[in-house]
Design an enzyme around this catalytic site. Structure first.
Site, PDB file in Angstrom:
ATOM      1  N   TRP A 128      34.594  49.073  43.220  1.00 49.61           N
ATOM      2  CA  TRP A 128      34.858  49.858  41.882  1.00 49.61           C
ATOM      3  C   TRP A 128      33.476  50.086  41.309  1.00 49.61           C
ATOM      4  O   TRP A 128      32.829  49.070  41.161  1.00 49.61           O
ATOM      5  CB  TRP A 128      35.873  49.112  41.025  1.00 49.61           C
ATOM      6  CG  TRP A 128      36.308  49.763  39.801  1.00 49.61           C
ATOM      7  CD1 TRP A 128      36.438  51.013  39.613  1.00 49.61           C
ATOM      8  CD2 TRP A 128      36.188  49.266  38.564  1.00 49.61           C
ATOM      9  NE1 TRP A 128      36.908  51.184  38.181  1.00 49.61           N
ATOM     10  CE2 TRP A 128      36.407  50.007  37.479  1.00 49.61           C
ATOM     11  CE3 TRP A 128      35.952  47.758  37.850  1.00 49.61           C
ATOM     12  CZ2 TRP A 128      36.660  49.861  36.179  1.00 49.61           C
ATOM     13  CZ3 TRP A 128      36.031  47.514  36.592  1.00 49.61           C
ATOM     14  CH2 TRP A 128      36.512  48.592  35.746  1.00 49.61           C
ATOM     15  N   ASP A 209      40.331  40.206  41.556  1.00 50.64           N
ATOM     16  CA  ASP A 209      40.510  41.327  40.630  1.00 50.64           C
ATOM     17  C   ASP A 209      41.746  42.020  41.244  1.00 50.64           C
ATOM     18  O   ASP A 209      41.815  42.647  41.997  1.00 50.64           O
ATOM     19  CB  ASP A 209      39.204  42.688  40.776  1.00 50.64           C
ATOM     20  CG  ASP A 209      39.414  43.528  39.795  1.00 50.64           C
ATOM     21  OD1 ASP A 209      40.521  43.539  38.933  1.00 50.64           O
ATOM     22  OD2 ASP A 209      38.604  44.438  39.852  1.00 50.64           O
ATOM     23  N   LYS A 244      47.636  49.661  34.756  1.00 50.35           N
ATOM     24  CA  LYS A 244      48.559  50.422  35.740  1.00 50.35           C
ATOM     25  C   LYS A 244      49.860  50.383  35.892  1.00 50.35           C
ATOM     26  O   LYS A 244      50.646  51.397  36.035  1.00 50.35           O
ATOM     27  CB  LYS A 244      47.798  50.495  37.225  1.00 50.35           C
ATOM     28  CG  LYS A 244      46.105  50.232  37.050  1.00 50.35           C
ATOM     29  CD  LYS A 244      45.307  51.508  36.856  1.00 50.35           C
ATOM     30  CE  LYS A 244      43.815  51.059  36.620  1.00 50.35           C
ATOM     31  NZ  LYS A 244      43.201  52.355  36.652  1.00 50.35           N
TER      32      LYS A 244
END
Ligand code: LMR
Length: 392
Positions: A128, A209, A244
């Site tokens: 990311w 993560d 999300k």
């Protein structure tokens, strides 16, 4: 003062949001920033979130400060979802609410910097785009290694093994718990097992993560690698995002968990996390976290949330199947998981896809599969052929 500043480029992922909004073509397709879209192309407020907000509207009596830890009941209620019921390290777990997964990563990075400033962060690339800058801002050295071969769409597992094997004791290994961003390529359970062994053997600290739990294969399956690692290691950090899987993006809802060696270390970690939060954002924003807490306190709302999340997960995987079926060159997309796949392409190709075909994806070739409709598969494939990305 300010003339000393150098202009900085806008974040290229976030710039796509504005570029897409400004495009007036009707057939444009947004495969850019990582948000879910339904079959109508909307990013809806989830039904359970609406229900919880209704309850809060009627019952919330105060918005007084909660403190730098935020809503600790929110933090506790997420634990069984992430870690399962009664994990053996339950008594070694500390947690704090953070502004989104980014806040958790930043706080975790500062905690590492406070505890062991010489620790290096091992980062598999591509990752990311915000990972490396977050660790750099916290003044931590990074060691990058190639995680994936995008031409082959395969993990370079030798490179992963060699990076972990040559790391120093106490170095930190950033791992995507599921739904790898940007590639969608997750380790197999066998590879996770080997990674776990390496973490233990070399006394490395995993920093997991976990931003897309439930959007790969389901809540339980997506947490399996994290649980396996935490069962084995002495110390770990977990950056969690609800942005999300609860569709709460702009509310910024996340948590940082730490697995420590014993109760004393848990207390030390907790007090440092609270102190670091205090000097960063003082206290995290409450609304999203109290919405998640309200959902998780109610069996009905929790069932509603789980069902909608499963629906979202099925839709994303359906899009993957449709795109893979539209071109043999894209068959790998159906084997990958989460919102993203990363095609091997040059920046100019991504620019041409936007300019000539109204298809928006990151300059790196990352595409958000949740942004397309089933009916878009042929259009996307035709555009990829036109820009020379696909042979067949
Ligand atoms: C993404 O990767 O598109 C999202 O996580 C949004 C962001 O903050 O980059």
């Amino acid at each position: 003062m300010f003339e000393q500043l150098k202009n900085r480029p806008a974040d290229s992922l976030l710039a796509l949001i504005k570029a897409f909004q400004g495009d007036e073509r009707s057939g444009k397709i947004d495969l850019g920033v990582g948000v879910y879209r339904d079959a109508m192309g909307r990013t809806p407020v989830m039904r359970a979130v609406k229900a919880a907000e209704q309850v809060l509207l009627e019952t919330q009596e105060s918005k007084k400060y909660l403190g730098p830890e935020g809503d600790l009941q929110f933090v506790r209620l997420l634990e069984p979802i992430i870690f399962g019921n009664a994990p053996k390290y339950a008594h070694r777990l500390a947690g704090i609410q953070t502004p989104g997964g980014s806040g958790a990563l930043r706080l975790g990075a500062e905690l590492i910097q406070t505890a062991t400033p010489s620790a290096k962060v091992l980062l598999g690339t591509p990752s990311w785009p915000n990972h490396a800058p977050i660790f750099a801002s916290a003044r931590l050295d990074r060691k990058e290694y190639a995680f994936v071969d995008l031409t082959l769409q395969e993990i370079k597992f030798d490179s992963v093994v060699s990076a972990l094997s040559s790391a120093g004791e106490g170095d930190v290994v950033l791992l995507h718990g599921c739904c790898h961003n940007p590639t969608g390529i997750d380790f197999t359970m066998e590879q996770w097992r080997e990674i776990t062994d390496l973490l233990v053997a070399h006394r490395l600290v995993p920093f997991i993560d976990l931003a897309y739990q439930g959007l790969g294969d389901g809540l339980e399956q997506d947490a399996a690698p994290t649980r396996m690692i935490l069962d084995a290691v002495d110390e770990a950090l977990i950056a969690y995002s609800c942005d999300k899987n609860f569709g709460l993006y702009r509310e910024r809802v996340g948590a940082l968990y730490v697995v420590a060696r014993n109760a004393d270390d848990v207390r030390r970690a907790e007090s440092n996390m609270a102190a670091l939060a205090r000097v960063n954002w003082s206290m995290p924003p409450d609304h999203g976290a109290v919405v998640v807490r309200t959902i998780l306190e109610s069996p009905d709302m929790t069932a509603m949330w789980r069902a909608e999340l499963e629906e979202m997960c099925r839709r994303v995987n359906g899009n993957r199947t449709a795109l893979a079926a539209a071109s043999p060159d894209l068959a790998f997309i159906s084997r990958q998981r989460g919102l993203f796949s990363n095609l091997s392409m040059r920046r100019e190709t991504a620019v041409a896809l936007r300019a000539n075909h109204g298809i928006y994806m990151a300059d790196s070739g990352r595409m958000n599969l949740a942004g397309m409709q089933l009916a878009d598969a042929d259009t996307i494939v035709a555009a990829l052929r036109a820009v020379g990305c696909l042979k067949s």
